[in-house]
Design a protein around this motif. Structure first.
Motif, PDB file in Angstrom:
ATOM      1  N   MET A   1       0.823  -1.198   0.000  1.00  0.00           N
ATOM      2  CA  MET A   1       0.000   0.000   0.000  1.00  0.00           C
ATOM      3  C   MET A   1       0.869   1.265   0.000  1.00  0.00           C
ATOM      4  N   ILE A   2       1.950   1.251   0.746  1.00  0.00           N
ATOM      5  CA  ILE A   2       2.841   2.415   0.796  1.00  0.00           C
ATOM      6  C   ILE A   2       3.517   2.629  -0.554  1.00  0.00           C
ATOM      7  N   LYS A   3       3.906   1.541  -1.207  1.00  0.00           N
ATOM      8  CA  LYS A   3       4.553   1.655  -2.515  1.00  0.00           C
ATOM      9  C   LYS A   3       3.595   2.264  -3.539  1.00  0.00           C
ATOM     10  N   ALA A   4       2.357   1.864  -3.507  1.00  0.00           N
ATOM     11  CA  ALA A   4       1.379   2.387  -4.457  1.00  0.00           C
ATOM     12  C   ALA A   4       1.137   3.879  -4.225  1.00  0.00           C
ATOM     13  N   SER A   5       1.037   4.289  -2.977  1.00  0.00           N
ATOM     14  CA  SER A   5       0.807   5.709  -2.699  1.00  0.00           C
ATOM     15  C   SER A   5       2.027   6.544  -3.065  1.00  0.00           C
ATOM     16  N   LEU A   6       3.232   6.030  -2.826  1.00  0.00           N
ATOM     17  CA  LEU A   6       4.440   6.754  -3.219  1.00  0.00           C
ATOM     18  C   LEU A   6       4.525   6.880  -4.739  1.00  0.00           C
ATOM     19  N   PHE A   7       4.185   5.811  -5.450  1.00  0.00           N
ATOM     20  CA  PHE A   7       4.195   5.854  -6.907  1.00  0.00           C
ATOM     21  C   PHE A   7       3.207   6.900  -7.416  1.00  0.00           C
ATOM     22  N   LEU A   8       2.030   6.948  -6.817  1.00  0.00           N
ATOM     23  CA  LEU A   8       1.025   7.930  -7.211  1.00  0.00           C
ATOM     24  C   LEU A   8       1.517   9.351  -6.963  1.00  0.00           C
TER      25      LEU A   8
END
Length: 58
Positions: A1-8
């Motif tokens: 979840m953290i990786k997805a938000s950072l990518f966004l």
């Protein structure tokens, strides 16, 4: 979840920077086309500018 938000967030940052460049180019092109050669104010209509610059282009 953290990786997805950072990518966004990174993707939005890149789009914001690129969008800023596009807006600057558009703004300078628009002002150069119809601006007063003496004071730089946008010209509206065919009459002379309020600063007293001649009507001719350039």
């Amino acid at each position: 979840m953290i990786k997805a938000s950072l990518f966004l967030l990174v993707a939005l940052g890149i789009l914001g920077v690129l969008g800023g460049f596009r807006l600057r180019k558009r703004k300078t092109r628009r002002l150069a086309a119809g601006s007063c050669p003496r004071c730089g104010r946008p010209r509206i209509g065919k009459g002379p500018c309020g600063c007293g610059a001649p009507i001719g282009k350039g």
